[in-house]
Design a protein around this motif. Structure first.
Motif, short mmCIF file in Angstrom:
data_model
loop_
_atom_site.label_atom_id
_atom_site.label_comp_id
_atom_site.label_asym_id
_atom_site.label_seq_id
_atom_site.Cartn_x
_atom_site.Cartn_y
_atom_site.Cartn_z
N ALA A 24 2.26 -7.62 3.08
CA ALA A 24 2.45 -8.01 1.68
C ALA A 24 1.74 -7.07 0.73
CB ALA A 24 1.94 -9.44 1.50
N GLN A 25 0.52 -6.69 1.07
CA GLN A 25 -0.26 -5.82 0.20
C GLN A 25 0.39 -4.44 0.08
OE1 GLN A 25 -4.07 -4.31 1.66
NE2 GLN A 25 -5.05 -5.09 -0.18
N ASN A 26 0.76 -3.85 1.21
CA ASN A 26 1.41 -2.54 1.19
C ASN A 26 2.74 -2.57 0.46
OD1 ASN A 26 -0.63 -1.21 2.54
ND2 ASN A 26 0.30 -1.44 4.55
N ALA A 27 3.50 -3.63 0.68
CA ALA A 27 4.79 -3.76 0.00
C ALA A 27 4.61 -3.80 -1.51
CB ALA A 27 5.51 -5.02 0.49
N PHE A 28 3.57 -4.50 -1.96
CA PHE A 28 3.31 -4.60 -3.40
C PHE A 28 2.89 -3.24 -3.97
CE2 PHE A 28 0.44 -5.50 -7.00
CZ PHE A 28 1.32 -6.19 -7.82
N VAL A 29 2.01 -2.54 -3.26
CA VAL A 29 1.57 -1.21 -3.72
C VAL A 29 2.76 -0.26 -3.78
CG1 VAL A 29 0.10 0.77 -3.21
CG2 VAL A 29 -0.76 -1.54 -2.81
N LEU A 30 3.63 -0.33 -2.77
CA LEU A 30 4.82 0.53 -2.76
C LEU A 30 5.71 0.23 -3.96
CD1 LEU A 30 6.75 2.53 -1.40
CD2 LEU A 30 7.66 0.63 -0.07
N ARG A 31 5.94 -1.03 -4.24
CA ARG A 31 6.80 -1.41 -5.35
C ARG A 31 6.20 -0.95 -6.68
NH1 ARG A 31 11.07 -4.83 -5.87
NH2 ARG A 31 11.43 -5.65 -7.96
N GLN A 32 4.88 -1.12 -6.84
CA GLN A 32 4.24 -0.67 -8.08
C GLN A 32 4.33 0.85 -8.21
OE1 GLN A 32 4.09 -4.03 -9.31
NE2 GLN A 32 2.67 -2.85 -10.56
N GLY A 157 -10.78 5.33 4.76
CA GLY A 157 -9.40 5.23 5.22
C GLY A 157 -8.56 4.39 4.28
N SER A 158 -9.11 3.30 3.79
CA SER A 158 -8.39 2.44 2.84
C SER A 158 -8.09 3.18 1.55
CB SER A 158 -9.22 1.19 2.54
OG SER A 158 -9.32 0.36 3.67
N VAL A 159 -9.08 3.91 1.04
CA VAL A 159 -8.88 4.66 -0.19
C VAL A 159 -7.78 5.70 -0.02
CG1 VAL A 159 -9.95 6.29 -1.80
CG2 VAL A 159 -11.26 4.33 -0.96
N LEU A 160 -7.82 6.43 1.10
CA LEU A 160 -6.81 7.46 1.35
C LEU A 160 -5.41 6.86 1.46
CD1 LEU A 160 -8.68 9.70 3.97
CD2 LEU A 160 -8.28 10.19 1.55
N TRP A 161 -5.30 5.74 2.19
CA TRP A 161 -3.98 5.15 2.41
C TRP A 161 -3.38 4.61 1.12
CZ3 TRP A 161 0.26 4.96 4.91
CH2 TRP A 161 1.12 3.86 4.78
N PHE A 162 -4.15 3.81 0.38
CA PHE A 162 -3.59 3.20 -0.83
C PHE A 162 -3.29 4.25 -1.89
CE2 PHE A 162 -5.82 -0.69 0.83
CZ PHE A 162 -4.65 -1.38 1.08
N THR A 163 -4.10 5.30 -1.95
CA THR A 163 -3.82 6.38 -2.90
C THR A 163 -2.52 7.08 -2.53
OG1 THR A 163 -6.19 6.73 -3.30
CG2 THR A 163 -4.69 8.52 -3.89
N ALA A 164 -2.35 7.38 -1.24
CA ALA A 164 -1.13 8.05 -0.79
C ALA A 164 0.09 7.17 -1.00
CB ALA A 164 -1.26 8.44 0.68
N LEU A 165 -0.04 5.88 -0.71
CA LEU A 165 1.10 4.97 -0.85
C LEU A 165 1.47 4.76 -2.31
CD1 LEU A 165 3.04 3.07 0.65
CD2 LEU A 165 1.33 1.25 0.40
N GLY A 166 0.46 4.53 -3.15
CA GLY A 166 0.72 4.26 -4.56
C GLY A 166 1.30 5.45 -5.31
N TYR A 167 0.69 6.63 -5.09
CA TYR A 167 1.13 7.80 -5.84
C TYR A 167 2.24 8.57 -5.13
CZ TYR A 167 -2.75 7.05 -9.00
OH TYR A 167 -3.60 6.50 -9.92
#
Length: 205
Positions: A24-32, A157-167
């Motif tokens: 759910a979290q990754n899906a939301f970040v991807l959508r944003q 690892g969390s910072v790297l992943w969410f940054t890569a996914l979001g941007y």
């Protein structure tokens, strides 16, 4: 390499392995990210939340299970209800074209609503506690004095992943310029969230 660096690299690898899976979290970040909507805030909320949860897991991963044995069941039931509800919302978006943001840069959701949704998807998701607090915490504990290095690596690892996914999601914007792509995305999110919710419900009953 020093023991601390090796522990940090191990934490980085395990942290990434736990959060890269679709949820759910990754899906939301991807959508944003696809909508270019409050991406920095969403990435920051997810990364900071993960860091707090990782530290909590390393500091006392066994406390909850020892003192509140029924808490895991309650967390699973609440999480199942939340995930199933999110699945219904995603399914409605997929079935109703009018509810889909055809233009990723179109109507924007408010910052407060976005932050609240992001926090809910993070803190009300029992998989976060089972994976980050219990599993990652127990593995970190086995590292002895290197457990805080392990925690630091997992947080990075969390910072790297969410940054890569979001941007990085903006690279897919040409694909999602078509309404059908949004319908497929939301349908996929609905299926994944439903399966996660049903799995938690089965585990709790």
């Amino acid at each position: 390499m020093t023991t601390g660096v090796l522990a940090a690299l191990a934490g980085l690898g395990m942290g990434l392995s736990l959060i890269v899976a679709i949820g759910a979290q990754n899906a939301f970040v991807l959508r944003q990210g696809l909508r270019l909507e409050h991406v920095t805030v969403v990435v920051a909320v997810c990364a900071v939340s993960d860091a707090v949860l990782i530290l909590a897991g390393v500091a006392g991963h066994s406390w909850l299970g020892e003192r509140l044995p029924g808490a895991i069941t309650v967390i699973r039931l609440g999480g199942a209800a939340f995930l199933l509800g999110y699945a219904v919302l995603a399914a409605r978006r997929a079935l109703r074209p009018s509810a889909i943001a055809v233009d990723p840069a179109g109507t924007r959701n408010g910052l407060l609503a976005t932050v609240v949704t992001c926090l809910a998807l993070t803190w009300l998701n029992p998989h976060v506690y089972l994976d980050t607090v219990l599993l990652l915490g127990s593995v970190a504990d086995s590292r002895g004095i290197g457990r805080w290095w392990f925690a630091a690596g997992a947080a990075v690892g969390s910072v790297l992943w969410f940054t890569a996914l979001g941007y990085g999601a903006r690279l897919l914007r040409p694909l999602f310029a078509r309404p059908a792509a949004w319908r497929v995305l939301d349908a996929g999110i609905a299926v994944v969230m439903a399966l996660l919710g049903l799995g938690l419900l089965a585990a709790a009953l």
